[in-house]
Enzyme design. Structure first.
Site, PDB file in Angstrom:
ATOM      1  N   LYS A 275       0.839  -1.213   0.000  1.00 23.56           N
ATOM      2  CA  LYS A 275       0.000   0.000   0.000  1.00 23.56           C
ATOM      3  C   LYS A 275       0.864   1.249   0.000  1.00 23.56           C
ATOM      4  O   LYS A 275       0.648   2.163  -0.793  1.00 23.56           O
ATOM      5  CB  LYS A 275      -0.883  -0.013   1.254  1.00 23.56           C
ATOM      6  CG  LYS A 275      -1.565   1.303   1.537  1.00 23.56           C
ATOM      7  CD  LYS A 275      -2.460   1.233   2.752  1.00 23.56           C
ATOM      8  CE  LYS A 275      -1.887   1.801   4.011  1.00 23.56           C
ATOM      9  NZ  LYS A 275      -1.685   3.256   4.041  1.00 23.56           N
ATOM     10  N   ASN A 276       1.859   1.270   0.899  1.00 25.97           N
ATOM     11  CA  ASN A 276       2.620   2.506   1.087  1.00 25.97           C
ATOM     12  C   ASN A 276       3.639   2.764  -0.014  1.00 25.97           C
ATOM     13  O   ASN A 276       4.331   3.773   0.011  1.00 25.97           O
ATOM     14  CB  ASN A 276       3.297   2.515   2.465  1.00 25.97           C
ATOM     15  CG  ASN A 276       2.268   2.708   3.562  1.00 25.97           C
ATOM     16  OD1 ASN A 276       1.109   3.008   3.293  1.00 25.97           O
ATOM     17  ND2 ASN A 276       2.689   2.526   4.809  1.00 25.97           N
TER      18      ASN A 276
ATOM     19  N   CYS B  21      -5.594  12.903  12.735  1.00 25.40           N
ATOM     20  CA  CYS B  21      -6.171  11.592  12.457  1.00 25.40           C
ATOM     21  C   CYS B  21      -6.088  10.803  13.756  1.00 25.40           C
ATOM     22  O   CYS B  21      -5.567  11.300  14.753  1.00 25.40           O
ATOM     23  CB  CYS B  21      -5.446  10.893  11.316  1.00 25.40           C
ATOM     24  SG  CYS B  21      -3.786  10.429  11.744  1.00 25.40           S
TER      25      CYS B  21
ATOM     26  N   ARG C  32      -0.126  14.728  13.089  1.00 26.71           N
ATOM     27  CA  ARG C  32       0.496  14.540  11.773  1.00 26.71           C
ATOM     28  C   ARG C  32       0.632  15.833  10.970  1.00 26.71           C
ATOM     29  O   ARG C  32      -0.123  16.114  10.052  1.00 26.71           O
ATOM     30  CB  ARG C  32      -0.251  13.460  10.976  1.00 26.71           C
ATOM     31  CG  ARG C  32      -0.240  12.151  11.709  1.00 26.71           C
ATOM     32  CD  ARG C  32      -0.880  11.050  10.940  1.00 26.71           C
ATOM     33  NE  ARG C  32      -0.006  10.438   9.959  1.00 26.71           N
ATOM     34  CZ  ARG C  32      -0.333   9.342   9.291  1.00 26.71           C
ATOM     35  NH1 ARG C  32      -1.475   8.770   9.488  1.00 26.71           N
ATOM     36  NH2 ARG C  32       0.503   8.830   8.419  1.00 26.71           N
TER      37      ARG C  32
ATOM     38  N   ASP D 104       4.004   0.839  12.386  1.00 28.22           N
ATOM     39  CA  ASP D 104       2.780   0.197  11.887  1.00 28.22           C
ATOM     40  C   ASP D 104       2.602  -1.213  12.446  1.00 28.22           C
ATOM     41  O   ASP D 104       1.491  -1.750  12.433  1.00 28.22           O
ATOM     42  CB  ASP D 104       2.796   0.139  10.350  1.00 28.22           C
ATOM     43  CG  ASP D 104       2.518   1.498   9.729  1.00 28.22           C
ATOM     44  OD1 ASP D 104       2.086   2.414  10.460  1.00 28.22           O
ATOM     45  OD2 ASP D 104       2.735   1.656   8.511  1.00 28.22           O
TER      46      ASP D 104
ATOM     47  N   ARG E 292      -9.062  -0.314   4.200  1.00 26.50           N
ATOM     48  CA  ARG E 292      -8.192   0.703   3.583  1.00 26.50           C
ATOM     49  C   ARG E 292      -6.851   0.105   3.162  1.00 26.50           C
ATOM     50  O   ARG E 292      -6.225   0.585   2.219  1.00 26.50           O
ATOM     51  CB  ARG E 292      -7.912   1.840   4.575  1.00 26.50           C
ATOM     52  CG  ARG E 292      -9.068   2.777   4.797  1.00 26.50           C
ATOM     53  CD  ARG E 292      -8.612   3.941   5.627  1.00 26.50           C
ATOM     54  NE  ARG E 292      -7.344   4.440   5.140  1.00 26.50           N
ATOM     55  CZ  ARG E 292      -6.427   5.057   5.879  1.00 26.50           C
ATOM     56  NH1 ARG E 292      -6.638   5.276   7.156  1.00 26.50           N
ATOM     57  NH2 ARG E 292      -5.303   5.463   5.354  1.00 26.50           N
TER      58      ARG E 292
HETATM   59  C1  UD1 Z   1       3.960   6.880   6.496  1.00 26.50           C
HETATM   60  C2  UD1 Z   1       3.051   5.675   6.328  1.00 26.50           C
HETATM   61  C3  UD1 Z   1       2.478   5.228   7.665  1.00 26.50           C
HETATM   62  C4  UD1 Z   1       3.598   5.024   8.678  1.00 26.50           C
HETATM   63  C5  UD1 Z   1       4.482   6.259   8.750  1.00 26.50           C
HETATM   64  C6  UD1 Z   1       5.694   6.069   9.652  1.00 26.50           C
HETATM   65  C7  UD1 Z   1       2.113   6.007   4.139  1.00 26.50           C
HETATM   66  C8  UD1 Z   1       0.907   6.289   3.320  1.00 26.50           C
HETATM   67  N1  UD1 Z   1       1.962   6.015   5.439  1.00 26.50           N
HETATM   68  O1  UD1 Z   1       3.154   7.969   6.933  1.00 26.50           O
HETATM   69  O2  UD1 Z   1       1.784   4.001   7.465  1.00 26.50           O
HETATM   70  O3  UD1 Z   1       3.033   4.768   9.942  1.00 26.50           O
HETATM   71  O4  UD1 Z   1       4.986   6.587   7.445  1.00 26.50           O
HETATM   72  O5  UD1 Z   1       6.463   5.000   9.215  1.00 26.50           O
HETATM   73  O6  UD1 Z   1       3.179   5.739   3.609  1.00 26.50           O
HETATM   74  N2  UD1 Z   1       5.758  14.758  10.801  1.00 26.50           N
HETATM   75  C9  UD1 Z   1       5.885  16.101  11.105  1.00 26.50           C
HETATM   76  N3  UD1 Z   1       5.941  16.988  10.067  1.00 26.50           N
HETATM   77  C10 UD1 Z   1       5.871  16.607   8.751  1.00 26.50           C
HETATM   78  C11 UD1 Z   1       5.747  15.229   8.460  1.00 26.50           C
HETATM   79  C12 UD1 Z   1       5.690  14.325   9.505  1.00 26.50           C
HETATM   80  O7  UD1 Z   1       5.949  16.482  12.279  1.00 26.50           O
HETATM   81  O8  UD1 Z   1       5.913  17.462   7.855  1.00 26.50           O
HETATM   82  C13 UD1 Z   1       5.652  13.770  11.909  1.00 26.50           C
HETATM   83  C14 UD1 Z   1       4.274  13.078  11.895  1.00 26.50           C
HETATM   84  O9  UD1 Z   1       3.310  13.845  12.609  1.00 26.50           O
HETATM   85  C15 UD1 Z   1       4.590  11.765  12.564  1.00 26.50           C
HETATM   86  C16 UD1 Z   1       6.042  11.470  12.115  1.00 26.50           C
HETATM   87  O10 UD1 Z   1       6.577  12.724  11.687  1.00 26.50           O
HETATM   88  O11 UD1 Z   1       4.541  11.894  13.946  1.00 26.50           O
HETATM   89  C17 UD1 Z   1       6.156  10.443  11.000  1.00 26.50           C
HETATM   90  O12 UD1 Z   1       5.534  10.931   9.850  1.00 26.50           O
HETATM   91  P1  UD1 Z   1       5.912  10.460   8.374  1.00 26.50           P
HETATM   92  O13 UD1 Z   1       7.196   9.682   8.384  1.00 26.50           O
HETATM   93  O14 UD1 Z   1       5.816  11.646   7.487  1.00 26.50           O
HETATM   94  O15 UD1 Z   1       4.728   9.441   8.070  1.00 26.50           O
HETATM   95  P2  UD1 Z   1       3.741   9.440   6.839  1.00 26.50           P
HETATM   96  O16 UD1 Z   1       4.514   9.589   5.572  1.00 26.50           O
HETATM   97  O17 UD1 Z   1       2.604  10.353   7.092  1.00 26.50           O
END
Ligand code: UD1
Length: 431
Positions: free
Chosen positions: A22-23, A118, A123, A320, A412
């Site tokens: 998925k990711n 969420c 996030r 995850d 999902r």
């Molecule tokens: C992706 C995965 C999700 C997984 C996560 C961490 C997808 C669709 N989802 O989510 O399943 O749990 O990686 O491995 O690929 N953060 C900030 N600022 C930002 C971006 C992130 O503070 O601009 C924080 C987020 O709030 C969170 C952490 O960083 O606490 C990790 O986020 P991130 O690595 O960006 O995860 P996703 O890409 O959203």
């Protein structure tokens, strides 16, 4: 609303095949926007998040067709005429914001809804925005939307008139996966060289880099914490196969650890899941790598041992799989401690597990788990995707019947979840 009804304590055995990741699939779909021609992606999982991303692409004007039986997706981005990722779709699936990088790179501007909170935390998207700004984009936040516009105007690297991004060095404060992907995609068409320091290193980042390279992008260092992207004039269509889903593999590995006799999880890549698999071995699970192609879990007779787990970005323990391994630890004798470092609110499943007889206390970002002898079936609610899958696993090992409601969260991200479990001998049905 649909729910899963599970009669527990059935022994699982046989083989199960993991679907496409998925990711990764969602990111490759977003990256297709960058192409000048048709893109074909194979091994796309038939899950609700993929359907949402199809809606996003169609909303933008792309032509999309999905052969669910063959798992082949065709995307023709040549008709894209809108640059907006609307709130209804971004709210449904946060990964929709991954269209921002490709749209900005190709068309010079984009309007994307702010995703908001969420179930697993607030996030933020500040790291994405800082990255875009470093590449020379101007951003305005208004009425719940972010408007991004490339500041540079004139003949683009491709020779056409328009707005474009400028390569630069970007240092991430945290190795965000989403931000790494968004910036990597945006930089493919920027003028000159972009370097991302402290980049995320997940195998899905490598898959996205390889996909972009197959379209003609110049990217080095995917899978390391320093990614270099040399901007090119344009990207062409490609045919590509999505990597297998490590989190789905980890879910079936845990199901087998809980109640398996001998289960082979096919298309499970050990090297992508090593931290998780070695942790299971430490607990005492009999788990074996079959040449990085499949993983075999066998029943063990010896007592399992409690452990400490701390989630971290790859190659650390994957957040995850935290709710999922918590189910296993809830019936391992002794005290285990799970620390969640990636998301601030990822223990929503704990109260539900406690209703099934687990003994888990949450203290800040730690869960203190006192292993109990048995879980007992109960009606429980899925609060998010992985928490939902965790409760299904709890139902498989619990005594009696468990009903998991709100399974739309599970739909999902898991393709044919109940069918795959049934094929291993689980007693699970949809009501
Ligand atoms: C992706 C995965 C999700 C997984 C996560 C961490 C997808 C669709 N989802 O989510 O399943 O749990 O990686 O491995 O690929 N953060 C900030 N600022 C930002 C971006 C992130 O503070 O601009 C924080 C987020 O709030 C969170 C952490 O960083 O606490 C990790 O986020 P991130 O690595 O960006 O995860 P996703 O890409 O959203």
């Amino acid at each position: 609303m649909e729910k899963f009804v599970i009669v527990g304590e059935k022994t699982l055995s046989g083989k199960v095949k993991v679907s496409g990741a998925k990711n990764s699939a969602l990111k490759l779909m977003a990256a297709s926007i960058l192409s000048e021609g048709r893109v074909t992606i194979k091994n796309i999982p038939g899950i609700d998040d993929v359907m949402t991303m199809i809606e996003v692409l169609k909303h933008l004007g792309a032509k999309v067709s999905f052969d669910l039986d063959q798992k082949v997706l065709q995307i023709d981005p040549t008709f894209i005429s809108s640059y907006e990722a609307p709130y209804e779709l971004v709210r449904k699936m946060r990964a929709s914001i991954l269209v921002a990088g490709p749209l900005l790179a190709k068309f010079g501007h984009v309007k994307v809804a702010i995703p908001g909170g969420c179930n697993i935390g607030s996030r933020q998207i500040d790291i994405h925005l800082k990255g875009f700004e470093s590449l020379g984009a101007e951003s305005v936040i208004e009425h719940g939307y972010i408007y991004l516009k490339s500041a540079r105007k004139g003949p683009k690297p491709s020779g056409k008139e328009g707005r474009y991004l400028q390569g630069t060095v970007i240092n991430f404060d945290f190795p965000s996966r989403g931000a790494t992907e968004n910036i990597m995609m945006a930089a493919t068409l920027a003028e000159g060289k972009t370097v991302i320091n402290n980049a995320a290193r997940e195998p899905e980042i490598v898959d996205l880099a390889n996909f972009l390279i197959s379209m003609g992008a110049k990217i080095e260092g995917g899978g390391t914490d320093c990614i270099t992207i040399h901007g090119v004039k344009n990207l062409k269509g490609t045919v590509y196969r999505v990597m297998p889903d490590s989190i789905e593999a980890g879910t079936f590995i845990t199901a087998a650890s809980l109640c398996g006799e001998k289960v082979e999880i096919c298309d499970a890549i050990w090297s992508n899941l090593e931290t998780f698999c070695l942790k299971l071995r430490e607990i005492g699970i009999d788990i074996e790598d079959r040449s990085n192609k499949s993983i075999v879990v066998k029943a063990v007779s010896r007592p399992l041992k409690p452990t400490y787990i701390s989630t971290l970005p790859y190659p650390g323990f994957p957040t995850d799989l935290q709710p999922i391994i918590t189910v296993l630890l809830s019936i391992v004798p002794g005290v285990s401690i799970v620390t969640e470092n990636v998301f601030e609110n990822r223990f929503m499943h704990v109260e539900e597990l406690n209703r099934m007889g687990a003994n888990i206390k949450v203290d800040g970002h730690h869960a203190i788990i006192k292993g109990v002898e048995k879980l007992s079936g109960a009606p429980v609610r899925a609060f998010d995707l992985r928490a939902g899958a965790a409760l299904v696993l709890a139902g498989l090992v619990a005594e009696g019947t468990t009903e998991v409601s709100d399974i739309y969260h599970i739909r999902r991200g898991y393709e044919d979840f109940e069918k795959k479990l049934q094929s291993l001998g689980a007693c699970i049905r949809v009501e």
